[in-house]
Design an enzyme around this catalytic site. Structure first.
Site, PDB file in Angstrom:
ATOM      1  N   HIS A 108       0.830  -1.225   0.000  1.00  0.00           N
ATOM      2  CA  HIS A 108       0.000   0.000   0.000  1.00  0.00           C
ATOM      3  C   HIS A 108       0.860   1.270   0.000  1.00  0.00           C
ATOM      4  O   HIS A 108       0.514   2.266   0.627  1.00  0.00           O
ATOM      5  CB  HIS A 108      -0.945   0.025   1.209  1.00  0.00           C
ATOM      6  CG  HIS A 108      -1.945  -1.082   1.220  1.00  0.00           C
ATOM      7  ND1 HIS A 108      -3.214  -0.952   0.721  1.00  0.00           N
ATOM      8  CD2 HIS A 108      -1.866  -2.360   1.666  1.00  0.00           C
ATOM      9  CE1 HIS A 108      -3.875  -2.091   0.871  1.00  0.00           C
ATOM     10  NE2 HIS A 108      -3.075  -2.959   1.437  1.00  0.00           N
ATOM     11  N   ASN A 181     -10.256  -2.762   2.412  1.00  0.00           N
ATOM     12  CA  ASN A 181      -9.930  -2.754   0.987  1.00  0.00           C
ATOM     13  C   ASN A 181     -11.193  -2.507   0.170  1.00  0.00           C
ATOM     14  O   ASN A 181     -12.290  -2.463   0.732  1.00  0.00           O
ATOM     15  CB  ASN A 181      -9.341  -4.111   0.575  1.00  0.00           C
ATOM     16  CG  ASN A 181      -7.871  -4.260   0.953  1.00  0.00           C
ATOM     17  OD1 ASN A 181      -7.192  -3.274   1.248  1.00  0.00           O
ATOM     18  ND2 ASN A 181      -7.386  -5.486   0.953  1.00  0.00           N
ATOM     19  N   HIS A 372      -4.101   1.107  11.844  1.00  0.00           N
ATOM     20  CA  HIS A 372      -3.925  -0.146  12.567  1.00  0.00           C
ATOM     21  C   HIS A 372      -5.302  -0.746  12.876  1.00  0.00           C
ATOM     22  O   HIS A 372      -6.102  -0.100  13.565  1.00  0.00           O
ATOM     23  CB  HIS A 372      -3.192   0.145  13.884  1.00  0.00           C
ATOM     24  CG  HIS A 372      -2.780  -1.082  14.641  1.00  0.00           C
ATOM     25  ND1 HIS A 372      -3.285  -2.332  14.389  1.00  0.00           N
ATOM     26  CD2 HIS A 372      -1.896  -1.242  15.653  1.00  0.00           C
ATOM     27  CE1 HIS A 372      -2.744  -3.197  15.213  1.00  0.00           C
ATOM     28  NE2 HIS A 372      -1.888  -2.567  15.992  1.00  0.00           N
TER      29      HIS A 372
HETATM   30 FE1  HDE Z   1      -2.457  -4.755   5.550  1.00  0.00          FE
HETATM   31  N1  HDE Z   1      -0.657  -3.984   6.007  1.00  0.00           N
HETATM   32  N2  HDE Z   1      -1.821  -6.570   6.164  1.00  0.00           N
HETATM   33  N3  HDE Z   1      -4.206  -5.636   4.942  1.00  0.00           N
HETATM   34  N4  HDE Z   1      -3.109  -3.019   4.892  1.00  0.00           N
HETATM   35  C1  HDE Z   1      -0.298  -2.706   5.817  1.00  0.00           C
HETATM   36  O1  HDE Z   1       0.794  -1.397   7.419  1.00  0.00           O
HETATM   37  C2  HDE Z   1      -0.721  -6.801   6.899  1.00  0.00           C
HETATM   38  C3  HDE Z   1      -4.548  -6.932   5.074  1.00  0.00           C
HETATM   39  C4  HDE Z   1      -4.361  -2.696   4.462  1.00  0.00           C
HETATM   40  O2  HDE Z   1      -3.223   3.517   3.972  1.00  0.00           O
HETATM   41  C5  HDE Z   1       1.024  -2.380   6.442  1.00  0.00           C
HETATM   42  O3  HDE Z   1       1.093   0.791   7.763  1.00  0.00           O
HETATM   43  C6  HDE Z   1      -0.665  -8.172   7.303  1.00  0.00           C
HETATM   44  C7  HDE Z   1      -5.950  -7.108   4.838  1.00  0.00           C
HETATM   45  C8  HDE Z   1      -4.425  -1.313   4.082  1.00  0.00           C
HETATM   46  O4  HDE Z   1      -1.588   3.350   5.416  1.00  0.00           O
HETATM   47  C9  HDE Z   1       1.424  -3.688   7.114  1.00  0.00           C
HETATM   48  C10 HDE Z   1      -1.773  -8.767   6.760  1.00  0.00           C
HETATM   49  C11 HDE Z   1      -6.431  -5.861   4.571  1.00  0.00           C
HETATM   50  C12 HDE Z   1      -3.152  -0.816   4.303  1.00  0.00           C
HETATM   51  C13 HDE Z   1       0.284  -4.590   6.753  1.00  0.00           C
HETATM   52  C14 HDE Z   1      -2.492  -7.764   6.046  1.00  0.00           C
HETATM   53  C15 HDE Z   1      -5.329  -4.945   4.627  1.00  0.00           C
HETATM   54  C16 HDE Z   1      -2.360  -1.892   4.819  1.00  0.00           C
HETATM   55  C17 HDE Z   1       2.012  -1.754   5.527  1.00  0.00           C
HETATM   56  C18 HDE Z   1      -2.189 -10.226   6.850  1.00  0.00           C
HETATM   57  C19 HDE Z   1      -7.865  -5.466   4.222  1.00  0.00           C
HETATM   58  C20 HDE Z   1      -2.678   0.589   4.039  1.00  0.00           C
HETATM   59  C21 HDE Z   1       2.148  -0.321   5.972  1.00  0.00           C
HETATM   60  C22 HDE Z   1      -2.343 -10.702   8.158  1.00  0.00           C
HETATM   61  C23 HDE Z   1      -8.808  -5.689   5.280  1.00  0.00           C
HETATM   62  C24 HDE Z   1      -2.992   1.504   5.178  1.00  0.00           C
HETATM   63  C25 HDE Z   1       1.292  -0.210   7.115  1.00  0.00           C
HETATM   64  C26 HDE Z   1      -2.573   2.903   4.835  1.00  0.00           C
HETATM   65  C27 HDE Z   1      -1.027  -1.759   5.216  1.00  0.00           C
HETATM   66  C28 HDE Z   1       0.229  -5.847   7.189  1.00  0.00           C
HETATM   67  C29 HDE Z   1      -3.668  -8.041   5.332  1.00  0.00           C
HETATM   68  C30 HDE Z   1      -5.495  -3.550   4.361  1.00  0.00           C
HETATM   69  C31 HDE Z   1       2.772  -4.241   6.745  1.00  0.00           C
HETATM   70  C32 HDE Z   1       0.420  -8.818   8.121  1.00  0.00           C
HETATM   71  C33 HDE Z   1      -6.748  -8.414   4.941  1.00  0.00           C
HETATM   72  C34 HDE Z   1      -5.632  -0.564   3.529  1.00  0.00           C
HETATM   73  O5  HDE Z   1       1.476  -3.552   8.499  1.00  0.00           O
END
Ligand code: HDE
Length: 726
Positions: A108, A181, A372
């Protein structure tokens, strides 16, 4: 220091007090300090306003507040001599510059954001005690960041990808983040697989290609071996992965969460965002061209709409499931690769978010905002979805390296609007100056403050829902997560024919870029054939593969959910649609003015587009054909006037403009001599969504044009459009 080649900036002769951070903002801080208030819990000093730094009327100074006399020349030994290490002004400036970048988000990374407000329509007291969902009169500030997933910060907006839809609610009880999402399901079921998935979809290790897309070996290798991804991959091959704009995208919390009311009763809840204008997508050809012609297409659209006052609006919807009904579905509510069909549990619309202010500074706000899913407030709680559980760990962890330490909550965009006093101390980049001796609890030196709050009290402390948990410590996937294909079939069956055609074309495109034949065959035989034989056969044919074998998966549950088709998400009207008025010097100026007024009255955004920027009957064109090609518009009207029409008919660019609009199934109209341009472009004489007439018939033509434009695509023209060259 008079050897500067540049004219010296007017010097600052003011007698302002020397203030290290910034003028007004710091004066307020100083006032707060002398009034004895703590900057972290004084409501006025918490106002984000105090962090806005304006250069207006300010002298240029160093970070230590020293006024700078020469910002053009390094201190050197003589006009042609070596630079001196002593030059603290140059060293400070260059050192700061050297560290301007921070690590981009691992996923993202590319995003754009806006400020806004959220209001609930009616009290949700029955379901949740969350304070921001109680009172329709309460406006909760929000910050929303939309993003793509795969590409780096500088990648194009319109690539085929999932979009992030992250909302930070600054509630009076603390920050609540709904980090979702634009698709209601995910690729994997367990967080431990996330690094594998991300490594597979990201650009490949040896050459860092491709940027912003999933059409490559490692992605398809992984998903062909991980059938739980089938449903979500299908969504990403659908039109949902190429949205027309961020303003018209749906959003989903994906996981099942919990609402908890003041009596301690819990219910499961899924969150939805519904754009008030409806949901629309690009065509693949448009998306690809836009990625080159305007990589900022989505970002610009969002920014411009807010600047114009066309504030994007999204309604918040919830699907609520009683705890007692947890096991009444043919899938597991904890499985993030499944959605609850709306026909089964309706989406209750509970409030509206309006995005009404662009950020002042991209880096300070959009880049530094830290979301978060674990940022919850009393009344909202988690489920045991194993993907959500892993996310609860990941997001704080990632901010620590991305934002340089554990005090990222003190960055202005991340600060709660309520007090956030505790005994955490020190660490990198601490902003608050904590006063007092005691930074522990219990304490007597500070009369025990800060103290815990009874969860039962009004405005009580956070208390986790007391779910009974009793299990064996084990690494295992629940049997109830084993069906990977029924909902893929449900989604595919729910698509209209054009949407199905786009899906097949997307698989063919993506797999066509995969170099290993065995990966292509595995996707067709092990994944597609298991949920739709026709789709598998079409994709196989396009790839020159033998007819696929019959799938073995047992499909259960409803066959279709009409709510999933974007065709059923169209809303009447052409509000905020961009309409090109194609003209040239000699075109009918009165007609242009009339059209501008009529379209503006419908809330659309008419733009005068011409071969050059030369005035047309006293009107300045908004852009040239080369500057804003037809892919930037939702419809085109060729204006009458013989001389102008002749110029356009002779212009290859103008002919291409209408031809491309025709091919992309957009509403087209031509008035009077403007019809000659359509003829010169060799468009068929009769086609759906093409309105033509004499100059005198302009009212009827416009009516027909608007009727076509509000469909957003003239799908019935698809076959004709196929045969037209572009
Ligand atoms: Fe994320 N995801 N994600 N994700 N995600 C990040 O956090 C992660 C997942 C989503 O505009 C990171 O700050 C793991 C699902 C958005 O700043 C990180 C898993 C969904 C955004 C991270 C998922 C998301 C992130 C990268 C599996 C939809 C952007 C930078 C367990 C419900 C937020 C950050 C923004 C961002 C980890 C799966 C949505 C690395 C470990 C499912 C919208 O922490």
């Amino acid at each position: 220091m008079s050897t500067s080649e540049h004219a010296p900036a007017p010097s600052n002769k003011g007698t302002k007090e020397c203030i290290p951070m910034a003028g007004k903002a710091n004066t307020q801080k100083a006032a707060a300090r002398s009034a004895g208030t703590n900057p972290t819990n004084d409501p006025k000093s918490r106002d984000l306003e105090r962090n806005r730094v304006s250069p207006q009327g300010e002298a240029l100074r160093t970070n230590q507040g020293v006024k700078i006399a020469d910002n053009q020349n390094t201190l050197r030994a003589g006009p042609r001599g070596p630079s001196l290490l002593e030059d603290f002004i140059m060293r400070e400036k260059i050192t700061h510059f050297d560290h301007e970048r921070i690590p981009e988000r691992i996923v993202h990374a590319r995003g754009s954001a806006a400020h806004g407000i959220f209001k609930v329509y009616e009290s949700m007291r029955e379901y949740t005690k969350a304070a921001f969902l109680q009172d329709p009169a309460v406006e909760t500030p929000v910050y929303v960041r939309f993003s793509t997933v795969q590409g780096p910060r500088g990648s194009a907006d319109t690539v085929r990808d999932v979009r992030g839809f992250a909302v930070k609610f600054y509630t009076q009880e603390g920050n609540y983040d709904l980090v979702g999402n634009n698709m209601p399901v995910f690729f994997i079921q367990d967080a431990i697989k996330f690094p594998d998935f991300v490594h597979a979809v990201k650009p490949e290790a040896p050459n860092e290609m491709p940027t912003g897309g999933s059409a490559h070996d490692t992605f398809w290798d992984f998903v062909s071996l991980v059938p739980e991804s089938a449903h979500m991959v299908l969504w990403t091959m659908s039109d949902r992965a190429i949205p027309r704009s961020l303003r018209t995208m749906e959003g989903f919390g994906i996981h099942t969460f919990r609402f908890v009311n003041a009596k301690g009763q819990a219910r499961f809840v899924k969150f939805h965002w519904r754009p008030v204008l409806g949901s629309y997508s690009l065509l693949w050809d448009e998306a690809q061209k836009l990625a080159g012609k305007d990589p900022d297409f989505h970002r610009r659209d969002l920014w411009d709409a807010i600047e114009r006052g066309d504030y994007p609006e999204f309604e918040l919807g919830v699907q609520i499931v009683e705890e007692a009904d947890e096991h009444k579905f043919d899938f597991d509510l904890l499985d993030p690769t499944k959605l609850i069909p709306e026909e089964r549990v309706p989406v209750k619309i509970i409030g509206k978010m309006t995005l009404n202010r662009n950020p002042d500074n991209f880096f300070a706000e959009t880049e530094q905002v830290a979301f978060h899913p674990g940022h919850v407030v009393p009344g909202i709680d988690f489920s045991n979805d194993p993907l959500l559980q892993g996310r609860l760990f990941s997001y704080t962890d990632t901010q620590i390296s991305r934002l340089g330490g554990p005090n990222f909550h003190e960055i202005p965009i991340n600060r709660p609007v309520c007090p956030y006093v505790n005994n955490q101390r020190d660490a990198m980049h601490r902003q608050a100056i904590h006063v007092g001796q005691a930074s522990y609890e219990p304490n007597s030196l500070n009369d025990g403050w800060p103290k815990e709050t009874d969860p039962a009290a009004e405005d009580g402390g956070f208390e986790s829902y007391q779910e009974r948990v009793d299990g064996t410590k084990i690494r295992v996937r629940s049997e109830s997560f084993a069906d990977h294909f029924s909902q893929a079939a449900l989604f595919y069956n729910s698509m209209s024919q054009p949407e199905k055609d786009h899906i097949a074309a997307a698989y063919q495109f993506e797999l066509g870029k995969v170099t290993k034949p065995e990966i292509r065959a595995r996707v067709v035989n092990e994944i597609l054939a298991n949920f739709d034989a026709d789709l598998a056969a079409t994709v196989a044919e396009g790839l020159g593969l033998p007819a696929p074998k019959k799938g073995t998966a047992k499909l259960v549950g409803p066959k279709s959910s009409p709510a999933l088709s974007l065709m059923n998400r169209v809303k009447p009207g052409i509000k905020t649609c961009k309409i090109a008025l194609l003209a040239a010097p000699g075109s009918d100026g009165a007609a242009i003015r009339q059209l501008q007024q009529a379209l503006g009255g419908e809330g659309a955004v008419p733009m005068l587009i011409a071969p050059t920027l030369a005035e047309i009957d006293g009107l300045a064109p908004d852009a040239t054909i080369a500057g804003l090609p037809s892919i930037m518009f939702d419809g085109v009207i060729v204006v009458g006037g013989a001389k102008g029409a002749k110029t356009l008919a002779q212009s290859g660019d103008a002919r291409h403009f209408v031809l491309e609009a025709f091919k992309h199934l957009k509403a087209i109209a031509a008035l009077g001599a403007g019809r000659d341009v359509l003829t010169a472009a060799q468009l068929p004489d009769h086609a759906d969504g093409v309105a033509t007439g004499d100059d005198q018939q302009s009212a009827d033509v416009l009516k027909a044009f608007i009727a076509a434009a509000e469909q957003h695509r003239v799908w019935s023209r698809a076959a004709q459009a196929e045969s037209v060259p572009a």
